[in-house]
Design an enzyme around this catalytic site. Structure first.
Site, PDB file in Angstrom:
ATOM      1  N   LYS A   1       9.274  30.451   3.870  1.00 31.48           N
ATOM      2  CA  LYS A   1      10.692  30.442   3.569  1.00 31.48           C
ATOM      3  C   LYS A   1      11.071  31.496   2.528  1.00 31.48           C
ATOM      4  CE  LYS A   1      10.285  26.030   2.604  1.00 31.48           C
ATOM      5  NZ  LYS A   1      10.347  24.585   2.337  1.00 31.48           N
ATOM      6  N   GLY A   2      10.079  31.975   1.801  1.00 30.67           N
ATOM      7  CA  GLY A   2      10.359  32.827   0.634  1.00 30.67           C
ATOM      8  C   GLY A   2      11.171  34.069   0.917  1.00 30.67           C
TER       9      GLY A   2
ATOM     10  N   GLU B   1       8.465  40.142   3.937  1.00 29.63           N
ATOM     11  CA  GLU B   1       7.878  39.082   3.106  1.00 29.63           C
ATOM     12  C   GLU B   1       8.410  39.181   1.676  1.00 29.63           C
ATOM     13  OE1 GLU B   1       6.799  36.335   2.705  1.00 29.63           O
ATOM     14  OE2 GLU B   1       4.629  36.136   2.651  1.00 29.63           O
ATOM     15  N   ASP B   2       8.466  38.039   0.993  1.00 33.16           N
ATOM     16  CA  ASP B   2       8.971  38.041  -0.384  1.00 33.16           C
ATOM     17  C   ASP B   2       7.998  38.714  -1.349  1.00 33.16           C
ATOM     18  OD1 ASP B   2       7.105  36.001  -0.108  1.00 33.16           O
ATOM     19  OD2 ASP B   2       8.278  34.474  -1.136  1.00 33.16           O
TER      20      ASP B   2
ATOM     21  N   ASP C   1       0.715  38.969  -2.693  1.00 27.72           N
ATOM     22  CA  ASP C   1      -0.075  38.614  -3.875  1.00 27.72           C
ATOM     23  C   ASP C   1      -1.548  38.891  -3.542  1.00 27.72           C
ATOM     24  OD1 ASP C   1      -0.793  37.526  -6.315  1.00 27.72           O
ATOM     25  OD2 ASP C   1      -0.511  35.451  -5.717  1.00 27.72           O
TER      26      ASP C   1
ATOM     27  N   LYS D   1       2.397  42.328  -5.960  1.00 29.02           N
ATOM     28  CA  LYS D   1       1.625  41.957  -7.164  1.00 29.02           C
ATOM     29  C   LYS D   1       0.188  42.415  -6.918  1.00 29.02           C
ATOM     30  CE  LYS D   1       2.415  37.570  -8.731  1.00 29.02           C
ATOM     31  NZ  LYS D   1       2.045  36.142  -8.855  1.00 29.02           N
TER      32      LYS D   1
ATOM     33  N   PHE E   1       3.714  34.862 -12.878  1.00 25.67           N
ATOM     34  CA  PHE E   1       4.294  33.997 -11.859  1.00 25.67           C
ATOM     35  C   PHE E   1       5.807  34.138 -11.938  1.00 25.67           C
ATOM     36  CE2 PHE E   1       5.800  30.157  -9.808  1.00 25.67           C
ATOM     37  CZ  PHE E   1       5.070  30.220  -8.627  1.00 25.67           C
TER      38      PHE E   1
ATOM     39  N   ASP F   1       9.759  30.566  -5.077  1.00 26.95           N
ATOM     40  CA  ASP F   1       9.964  29.219  -5.608  1.00 26.95           C
ATOM     41  C   ASP F   1       8.861  28.771  -6.548  1.00 26.95           C
ATOM     42  OD1 ASP F   1       7.997  28.987  -3.434  1.00 26.95           O
ATOM     43  OD2 ASP F   1       8.163  26.829  -3.774  1.00 26.95           O
TER      44      ASP F   1
ATOM     45  N   ARG G   1      14.678  28.962  -5.634  1.00 20.88           N
ATOM     46  CA  ARG G   1      14.817  30.010  -4.613  1.00 20.88           C
ATOM     47  C   ARG G   1      16.221  30.608  -4.634  1.00 20.88           C
ATOM     48  NH1 ARG G   1      10.418  29.709  -0.991  1.00 20.88           N
ATOM     49  NH2 ARG G   1       9.641  27.633  -0.520  1.00 20.88           N
TER      50      ARG G   1
HETATM   51  P1  IMP Z   1      -0.620  35.759  -0.769  1.00 28.68           P
HETATM   52  O1  IMP Z   1      -1.027  35.177   0.564  1.00 28.68           O
HETATM   53  O2  IMP Z   1      -1.608  35.426  -1.868  1.00 28.68           O
HETATM   54  O3  IMP Z   1      -0.307  37.236  -0.705  1.00 28.68           O
HETATM   55  O4  IMP Z   1       0.647  34.985  -1.246  1.00 28.68           O
HETATM   56  C1  IMP Z   1       1.770  35.026  -0.565  1.00 28.68           C
HETATM   57  C2  IMP Z   1       2.682  33.842  -0.836  1.00 28.68           C
HETATM   58  O5  IMP Z   1       2.438  33.147  -2.073  1.00 28.68           O
HETATM   59  C3  IMP Z   1       4.060  34.404  -0.941  1.00 28.68           C
HETATM   60  O6  IMP Z   1       4.660  34.468   0.325  1.00 28.68           O
HETATM   61  C4  IMP Z   1       4.761  33.469  -1.880  1.00 28.68           C
HETATM   62  O7  IMP Z   1       5.346  32.426  -1.146  1.00 28.68           O
HETATM   63  C5  IMP Z   1       3.658  32.903  -2.756  1.00 28.68           C
HETATM   64  N1  IMP Z   1       3.618  33.550  -4.091  1.00 28.68           N
HETATM   65  C6  IMP Z   1       2.746  34.462  -4.546  1.00 28.68           C
HETATM   66  N2  IMP Z   1       3.001  34.843  -5.828  1.00 28.68           N
HETATM   67  C7  IMP Z   1       4.088  34.119  -6.196  1.00 28.68           C
HETATM   68  C8  IMP Z   1       4.873  34.057  -7.413  1.00 28.68           C
HETATM   69  O8  IMP Z   1       4.624  34.738  -8.418  1.00 28.68           O
HETATM   70  N3  IMP Z   1       5.924  33.186  -7.393  1.00 28.68           N
HETATM   71  C9  IMP Z   1       6.242  32.417  -6.324  1.00 28.68           C
HETATM   72  N4  IMP Z   1       5.554  32.453  -5.165  1.00 28.68           N
HETATM   73  C10 IMP Z   1       4.481  33.296  -5.102  1.00 28.68           C
HETATM   74 MG    MG Z   2       6.136  33.388   1.185  1.00 27.77          MG
END
Ligand code: IMP
Ligand code: MG
Length: 192
Positions: free
Chosen positions: A46-47, A102-103, A106, A134, A155, A162, A168
């Site tokens: 949803k992000g 994508e939001d 990470d 990030k 974070f 969220d 959000r």
């Molecule tokens: P990844 O799979 O580790 O790249 O993480 C992706 C998902 O984790 C994103 O789509 C976000 O929903 C969530 N996420 C990662 N970092 C943050 C943050 O700092 N704040 C809020 N949500 C995060």
């Molecule tokens: Mg997300």
């Protein structure tokens, strides 16, 4: 007051004005690179909802949309093991130009899982567009093709991002104050 900063935010990292400008540039990138390609913009829910909607509203080339839902963070400050596909695309992307929106990237696990899934369906191309990158936590080889903001190892919350499904709706992105938010949640639970 409209301009007041949410007390759960320690400091604003990216203002609403900066988001406005960055999404205009992101749409320009799509308009420049996808003329006559009829791309499919895919939001990872949803992000990415506010980011996706803002960019989409500024795209002028012919475009279709689709959505997937991944559960990766479980709304907490630490990543859960493996991203889980909760809802798949509605349409076939065979021979289509796909832009994944994508939001935040990470660890890159969510995007890696989705890119692997997409590739099995033989799209014409796949590009990754992210609001925030990030880099500090990257454990995969994923490199977004279009990044609006490179952010520090904090974070963050707001504009789609969220903490436990809250915040959000903030029009900006801020560094989240965990201590304060935990206290608020405890208060909420007691009053139930
Ligand atoms: P990844 O799979 O580790 O790249 O993480 C992706 C998902 O984790 C994103 O789509 C976000 O929903 C969530 N996420 C990662 N970092 C943050 C943050 O700092 N704040 C809020 N949500 C995060
Ligand atoms: Mg997300």
């Amino acid at each position: 007051m409209a301009n007041q900063i949410d007390p759960r935010i320690e400091r604003v990292l990216i203002s609403a004005q900066e988001i406005e400008a960055a999404t205009t540039d992101a749409a320009k990138w799509i308009n420049t690179n996808y003329e006559n390609k009829q791309p499919v913009m895919v939001a990872i829910l949803k992000g990415s909802i506010p980011f996706f909607a803002k960019v989409l509203s500024k795209v002028t080339v012919d475009v279709q949309t689709d959505f997937v839902v991944y559960r990766s963070y479980a709304g907490n400050v630490a990543s859960v093991s493996e991203p889980e596909l909760v809802a798949d695309l509605k349409n076939d992307i065979h021979r289509r130009h796909v832009i994944v929106v994508e939001d935040i990237c990470d660890s890159g696990k969510t995007m890696e899982a989705f890119v692997n899934l997409l590739k099995k369906r033989h799209p014409a191309s796949v590009k990754l567009m992210v609001l925030c990158n990030k880099q500090a936590h990257r454990t995969t080889g994923i490199k977004p093709d279009y990044i609006c903001f490179n952010i520090p190892d904090e974070f963050i919350a707001g504009f789609g991002l969220d903490y436990q499904e809250y915040m959000r709706n903030l029009p900006y992105i801020g560094v989240f104050n965990k201590e304060l938010f935990d206290k608020e949640l405890a208060k909420l639970n007691r009053s139930k």
